[in-house]
Motif scaffolding. Structure first.
Motif, PDB file in Angstrom:
ATOM      1  N   LEU A 233       0.798  -1.229   0.000  1.00  0.00           N
ATOM      2  CA  LEU A 233       0.000   0.000   0.000  1.00  0.00           C
ATOM      3  C   LEU A 233       0.833   1.282   0.000  1.00  0.00           C
ATOM      4  N   ASP A 234       2.156   1.172   0.073  1.00  0.00           N
ATOM      5  CA  ASP A 234       3.020   2.360   0.020  1.00  0.00           C
ATOM      6  C   ASP A 234       2.676   3.342   1.147  1.00  0.00           C
ATOM      7  N   LEU A 235       2.805   2.835   2.375  1.00  0.00           N
ATOM      8  CA  LEU A 235       2.422   3.615   3.558  1.00  0.00           C
ATOM      9  C   LEU A 235       3.613   4.382   4.109  1.00  0.00           C
ATOM     10  N   ASP A 236       3.338   5.415   4.896  1.00  0.00           N
ATOM     11  CA  ASP A 236       4.453   6.028   5.607  1.00  0.00           C
ATOM     12  C   ASP A 236       4.318   5.954   7.121  1.00  0.00           C
ATOM     13  N   LEU A 237       3.165   5.482   7.612  1.00  0.00           N
ATOM     14  CA  LEU A 237       2.988   5.434   9.065  1.00  0.00           C
ATOM     15  C   LEU A 237       2.121   4.245   9.469  1.00  0.00           C
ATOM     16  N   VAL A 238       2.565   3.533  10.507  1.00  0.00           N
ATOM     17  CA  VAL A 238       1.776   2.451  11.094  1.00  0.00           C
ATOM     18  C   VAL A 238       1.631   2.739  12.586  1.00  0.00           C
ATOM     19  N   VAL A 239       0.391   2.732  13.065  1.00  0.00           N
ATOM     20  CA  VAL A 239       0.119   3.010  14.478  1.00  0.00           C
ATOM     21  C   VAL A 239      -0.348   1.721  15.130  1.00  0.00           C
ATOM     22  N   VAL A 240       0.262   1.377  16.250  1.00  0.00           N
ATOM     23  CA  VAL A 240      -0.069   0.110  16.909  1.00  0.00           C
ATOM     24  C   VAL A 240      -0.598   0.383  18.314  1.00  0.00           C
ATOM     25  N   GLY A 241      -1.837  -0.068  18.556  1.00  0.00           N
ATOM     26  CA  GLY A 241      -2.434   0.045  19.887  1.00  0.00           C
ATOM     27  C   GLY A 241      -2.955  -1.312  20.324  1.00  0.00           C
ATOM     28  N   GLY A 242      -3.896  -1.301  21.255  1.00  0.00           N
ATOM     29  CA  GLY A 242      -4.398  -2.561  21.808  1.00  0.00           C
ATOM     30  C   GLY A 242      -3.612  -2.931  23.054  1.00  0.00           C
ATOM     31  N   VAL A 259      10.395  -5.301  10.736  1.00  0.00           N
ATOM     32  CA  VAL A 259      10.118  -4.325   9.669  1.00  0.00           C
ATOM     33  C   VAL A 259      11.427  -3.948   8.968  1.00  0.00           C
ATOM     34  N   ALA A 260      12.476  -3.712   9.764  1.00  0.00           N
ATOM     35  CA  ALA A 260      13.772  -3.327   9.172  1.00  0.00           C
ATOM     36  C   ALA A 260      14.320  -4.443   8.285  1.00  0.00           C
ATOM     37  N   THR A 261      14.074  -5.687   8.688  1.00  0.00           N
ATOM     38  CA  THR A 261      14.574  -6.824   7.903  1.00  0.00           C
ATOM     39  C   THR A 261      13.809  -6.985   6.600  1.00  0.00           C
ATOM     40  N   HIS A 262      12.497  -6.776   6.652  1.00  0.00           N
ATOM     41  CA  HIS A 262      11.655  -7.145   5.508  1.00  0.00           C
ATOM     42  C   HIS A 262      11.204  -5.970   4.636  1.00  0.00           C
ATOM     43  N   ALA A 263      11.154  -4.766   5.192  1.00  0.00           N
ATOM     44  CA  ALA A 263      10.674  -3.621   4.400  1.00  0.00           C
ATOM     45  C   ALA A 263      11.870  -2.958   3.727  1.00  0.00           C
ATOM     46  N   ARG A 264      12.345  -3.528   2.619  1.00  0.00           N
ATOM     47  CA  ARG A 264      13.611  -3.105   2.014  1.00  0.00           C
ATOM     48  C   ARG A 264      13.441  -2.342   0.704  1.00  0.00           C
ATOM     49  N   LEU A 265      12.235  -2.228   0.212  1.00  0.00           N
ATOM     50  CA  LEU A 265      12.046  -1.537  -1.063  1.00  0.00           C
ATOM     51  C   LEU A 265      12.395  -0.052  -0.932  1.00  0.00           C
ATOM     52  N   SER A 266      12.721   0.568  -2.058  1.00  0.00           N
ATOM     53  CA  SER A 266      13.252   1.936  -2.045  1.00  0.00           C
ATOM     54  C   SER A 266      12.294   2.942  -1.425  1.00  0.00           C
ATOM     55  N   TYR A 267      10.979   2.667  -1.467  1.00  0.00           N
ATOM     56  CA  TYR A 267      10.017   3.639  -0.936  1.00  0.00           C
ATOM     57  C   TYR A 267       9.657   3.370   0.525  1.00  0.00           C
ATOM     58  N   LEU A 268      10.271   2.374   1.149  1.00  0.00           N
ATOM     59  CA  LEU A 268       9.863   1.998   2.510  1.00  0.00           C
ATOM     60  C   LEU A 268      10.764   2.463   3.669  1.00  0.00           C
ATOM     61  N   PRO A 269      11.994   2.905   3.441  1.00  0.00           N
ATOM     62  CA  PRO A 269      12.814   3.260   4.617  1.00  0.00           C
ATOM     63  C   PRO A 269      12.211   4.351   5.500  1.00  0.00           C
ATOM     64  N   ALA A 270      11.355   5.202   4.927  1.00  0.00           N
ATOM     65  CA  ALA A 270      10.763   6.274   5.741  1.00  0.00           C
ATOM     66  C   ALA A 270       9.583   5.785   6.577  1.00  0.00           C
ATOM     67  N   LEU A 271       9.203   4.508   6.399  1.00  0.00           N
ATOM     68  CA  LEU A 271       8.061   3.955   7.145  1.00  0.00           C
ATOM     69  C   LEU A 271       8.322   4.032   8.652  1.00  0.00           C
ATOM     70  N   ARG A 272       7.367   4.604   9.366  1.00  0.00           N
ATOM     71  CA  ARG A 272       7.498   4.705  10.827  1.00  0.00           C
ATOM     72  C   ARG A 272       6.432   3.846  11.504  1.00  0.00           C
ATOM     73  N   VAL A 273       6.799   3.207  12.607  1.00  0.00           N
ATOM     74  CA  VAL A 273       5.842   2.444  13.415  1.00  0.00           C
ATOM     75  C   VAL A 273       5.807   3.086  14.799  1.00  0.00           C
ATOM     76  N   VAL A 274       4.639   3.561  15.215  1.00  0.00           N
ATOM     77  CA  VAL A 274       4.545   4.280  16.496  1.00  0.00           C
ATOM     78  C   VAL A 274       3.408   3.703  17.346  1.00  0.00           C
ATOM     79  N   PRO A 275       3.526   3.840  18.672  1.00  0.00           N
ATOM     80  CA  PRO A 275       2.424   3.401  19.543  1.00  0.00           C
ATOM     81  C   PRO A 275       1.228   4.347  19.426  1.00  0.00           C
ATOM     82  N   SER A 276       0.036   3.808  19.549  1.00  0.00           N
ATOM     83  CA  SER A 276      -1.179   4.628  19.579  1.00  0.00           C
ATOM     84  C   SER A 276      -1.251   5.400  20.893  1.00  0.00           C
ATOM     85  N   GLN A 277      -1.834   6.589  20.835  1.00  0.00           N
ATOM     86  CA  GLN A 277      -2.041   7.377  22.060  1.00  0.00           C
ATOM     87  C   GLN A 277      -3.511   7.373  22.480  1.00  0.00           C
ATOM     88  N   LEU A 278      -4.337   6.559  21.838  1.00  0.00           N
ATOM     89  CA  LEU A 278      -5.786   6.629  22.089  1.00  0.00           C
ATOM     90  C   LEU A 278      -6.251   5.735  23.243  1.00  0.00           C
TER      91      LEU A 278
END
Ligand SMILES: [Zn+2]
Length: 304
Positions: A233-242, A259-278
């Motif tokens: 999906l060419d994402l730039d942000l993943v939020v993880v809660g629960g 993520v660092a091991t598997h997300a290696r395509l040229s458009y993915l290094p900027a992908l961020r994974v952050v905790p949810s604040q909700l």
């Protein structure tokens, strides 16, 4: 004018009145009823309405759902397992109200967009790692519902190296590794004496080896699934809660490593994974967004 949000989750039902700035307020919660589920649900809604004239109700339900038919079929509610016409029942209860049903992952994505971590981006994935592993996808600032309302079911993305049978009938789904029942079962099978997720989170925070390993395994599987979805999906942000996000680094470090091991395509290094604040109100807040968006509109929406 009263707007209501209803959450039909795998372990609890919740309802609240909706205010435009917070999603839902004065939240009532009950455990998933063992019987007479609609009676309990109706009482919860009437209690939340406090006698007000209800104009709109947004319903977030654990999947799969049928958004178009207005049907839920949660495995955890025995009498609804083969399908329950929740939208019809709620319309009968509040005849003047517009009623809209959505998958809980879709509601989570709406809440993260309106009140949470994805508000400043356009292409993001929101995940809740709890009893189920649920999710919602936002692309170009729009949250996708999918044809039947079930877009974002990341819990049933396949993860390499795992082959446990899944409730969905398949094998090796993310939920069979990272869902709370799976994490508890793995920890117990490896000698951990606890029984509840609250105990597990406490044990992880105090550094207990087996619980940390159980949550780490979930984090690795999550990272694999996130890398696949981000590539698709060419994402730039993943939020993880629960609830498992409360484990902090024990979940997020292995997740980030995968993520660092598997997300290696040229458009993915900027992908961020952050905790949810909700916290634990994300899904209900998203149901509130849904309710406000559908006021006066009885037609199902494919996108919000
Ligand atoms: Zn599955």
């Amino acid at each position: 004018m009263t707007v209501l949000a209803l959450e039909l989750g795998p372990t609890r039902f919740a309802a609240g009145r909706v205010a435009s700035d917070v999603g839902a307020a004065d939240i009532r919660r009950i455990p998933v009823p063992a019987r007479a589920a609609w009676d309990s649900c109706r009482e919860l809604l009437l209690d939340a309405a406090e006698g007000g004239a209800v104009t709109s109700v947004g319903i977030a339900a654990t999947g799969p759902i049928d958004m178009v038919a207005g049907v839920v079929a949660p495995a955890e509610v025995a009498e609804w397992r083969t399908g329950f016409r929740i939208v019809e029942r709620v319309r009968t209860l509040f005849p003047e109200a517009a009623v809209q049903l959505a998958f809980d992952g879709v509601c989570l994505a709406l809440a993260e967009r309106n009140f949470g971590a994805t508000h400043a981006t356009l292409d993001a994935l929101s995940i809740a790692v709890s009893h189920r592993v649920s999710g919602g996808v936002m692309m170009g600032g729009l949250v996708a519902a999918g044809r039947t309302g079930n877009a974002g079911h990341i819990g049933h993305v396949l993860v390499p190296g795992f082959d446990e049978p899944c409730e969905c009938g398949g094998r090796g789904c993310l939920e069979t590794v990272a869902g709370v029942p799976a994490v508890l079962a793995w920890a117990q099978a490896n000698g951990w004496p606890g029984t509840t997720v609250t105990e597990l989170v406490e044990a992880v925070r105090s550094g207990a080896q087996v619980p940390v390993a159980a949550v780490g395994r979930a984090g690795t599987a999550l990272g694999q699934a996130v890398a696949s979805v981000a590539a698709l999906l060419d994402l730039d942000l993943v939020v993880v809660g629960g609830v498992l996000a409360d484990c902090g680094p024990a979940l997020f470090h292995p997740l980030g490593a995968a993520v660092a091991t598997h997300a290696r395509l040229s458009y993915l290094p900027a992908l961020r994974v952050v905790p949810s604040q909700l916290g634990d109100v994300g899904v209900l807040a998203g149901a509130g967004v849904l309710a406000l968006a559908t006021q006066g509109d009885r037609t199902p929406k494919g996108r919000q």
